[in-house]
Scaffold this motif. Structure first.
Motif, PDB file in Angstrom:
ATOM      1  N   ARG A  27       0.929  -1.070  -0.134  1.00  0.00           N
ATOM      2  CA  ARG A  27      -0.045   0.037   0.043  1.00  0.00           C
ATOM      3  C   ARG A  27       1.003   1.285  -0.155  1.00  0.00           C
ATOM      4  N   PRO A  28       0.309   2.474  -0.397  1.00  0.00           N
ATOM      5  CA  PRO A  28       1.386   3.512  -0.513  1.00  0.00           C
ATOM      6  C   PRO A  28       1.836   3.864   0.853  1.00  0.00           C
ATOM      7  N   LYS A  29       1.131   3.614   2.115  1.00  0.00           N
ATOM      8  CA  LYS A  29       1.422   4.166   3.460  1.00  0.00           C
ATOM      9  C   LYS A  29       2.894   3.206   3.846  1.00  0.00           C
ATOM     10  N   GLU A  30       2.752   2.000   3.383  1.00  0.00           N
ATOM     11  CA  GLU A  30       3.870   0.808   3.500  1.00  0.00           C
ATOM     12  C   GLU A  30       4.815   1.313   2.568  1.00  0.00           C
TER      13      GLU A  30
ATOM     14  N   SER B  74       9.132  -6.054  -2.987  1.00  0.00           N
ATOM     15  CA  SER B  74       7.690  -6.016  -3.151  1.00  0.00           C
ATOM     16  C   SER B  74       7.247  -6.755  -4.661  1.00  0.00           C
TER      17      SER B  74
END
Length: 297
Positions: free
Chosen positions: A58-61, A79
């Motif tokens: 996810r973008p936050k990760e 990833s």
């Protein structure tokens, strides 16, 4: 499990609308690659899409890993995502890290008497100049550690060796403070680096000893209560003199008769005259040896 039938697409074409024939309830499904593969019956493609969906971050990760010091290439490799996709979310965090590194250079290193007046950049510049390095070839970076505190790093190449120095940066209203985290960082901000060694004081000459001091000074034998070598030699001579035996008196001996030595015989041919009273003729050996008839050489 209820059966649904397809009603159609939404106006934007991103979702497929389905409805329950019994209740009339409507549902929608995303019109993505997975739905397209399922509609075609492509099982292999469905499995591949499932793996890709599980590996996506996810973008936050992504931003959290970049803020912790990871690079775009590392996040993409771990990833399985494309580098271009990671860059979209990593760019704002990279700007944040660059700004933190610039702020750390303006911080003041902590010392035993408090923060230094000079900034970290000024002190490191002097240290590099003293070591013969060029600070323009070094790279500054910063990231947040596990405690969410900023860590500043200076990386440079010296010959074939890659050197790294790390400081902890705590920003405040006065520029922030800097604390070294390793030996390399501590040496770069050491105020005693390059300072000349303290010179040695000249040795003062000792005053000569006076006659009273020499007279009052005890000898080795007097201090330890031992006997000197001269006294030992005198005692040894006396002991040897006492132990020397008296000389024996020679007893008179009777003279021993000795045999008289025989008189030497005259050499033949060296006599003065023969039986008739005439001079003797020299022998052949006397002539060769140059002996006179008188018997003298």
């Amino acid at each position: 499990m209820r059966d649904l039938h397809v009603v159609g697409l939404e106006a934007d074409g991103k979702f497929v609308v389905c409805a329950d024939p019994k209740t009339g309830d409507r549902f929608r499904l995303p019109a993505d690659d997975k739905l397209r593969a399922a509609s075609r019956g492509d099982i292999a493609r469905l499995g591949q899409i499932e793996i890709e969906m599980d590996s996506l971050l996810r973008p936050k990760e992504i931003q959290a890993r970049i803020r912790s010091g990871a690079t775009i290439e590392q996040v993409a490799a771990d990833s399985g995502m494309a580098v271009s996709r990671v860059e979209v979310f990593a760019h704002p965090v990279l700007l944040e890290r660059s700004q933190a590194a610039s702020m750390a250079q303006a911080g003041h290193p902590l010392r035993h008497d408090g923060p230094a007046v000079q900034t970290l950049l000024d002190i490191v510049t002097l240290a590099f100049r003293a070591r013969g390095h060029n600070l323009d070839d070094a790279e500054w970076d910063a990231w947040r550690d596990e405690d969410n505190k900023w860590v500043a790093q200076l990386k440079w190449q010296a010959g074939r060796t890659t050197n790294k120095a790390h400081w902890q940066f705590l920003p405040d209203g006065h520029g922030g403070t800097i604390a070294p985290l390793d030996d390399t960082a501590h040496e770069l901000i050491d105020p005693d680096f390059g300072r000349q060694l303290r010179g040695l004081a000249p040795v003062r000459a000792l005053a000569p000893a006076s006659a009273d001091d020499e007279a009052s000074q005890q000898s080795f034998d007097e201090y330890y209560g031992t006997t000197s070598d001269s006294e030992l030699d005198a005692e040894t001579v006396e002991i040897e003199a006492d132990e020397t035996p008296a000389p024996e008196v020679d007893q008179p001996h009777e003279p021993v008769a000795r045999d008289p030595k025989p008189a030497p015989k005259a050499a033949p041919g060296h006599g003065g005259k023969d039986k008739r009273g005439k001079p003797a003729m020299p022998s052949w050996e006397d002539v060769l040896l140059g002996v006179r008839s008188s018997g003298h050489n």
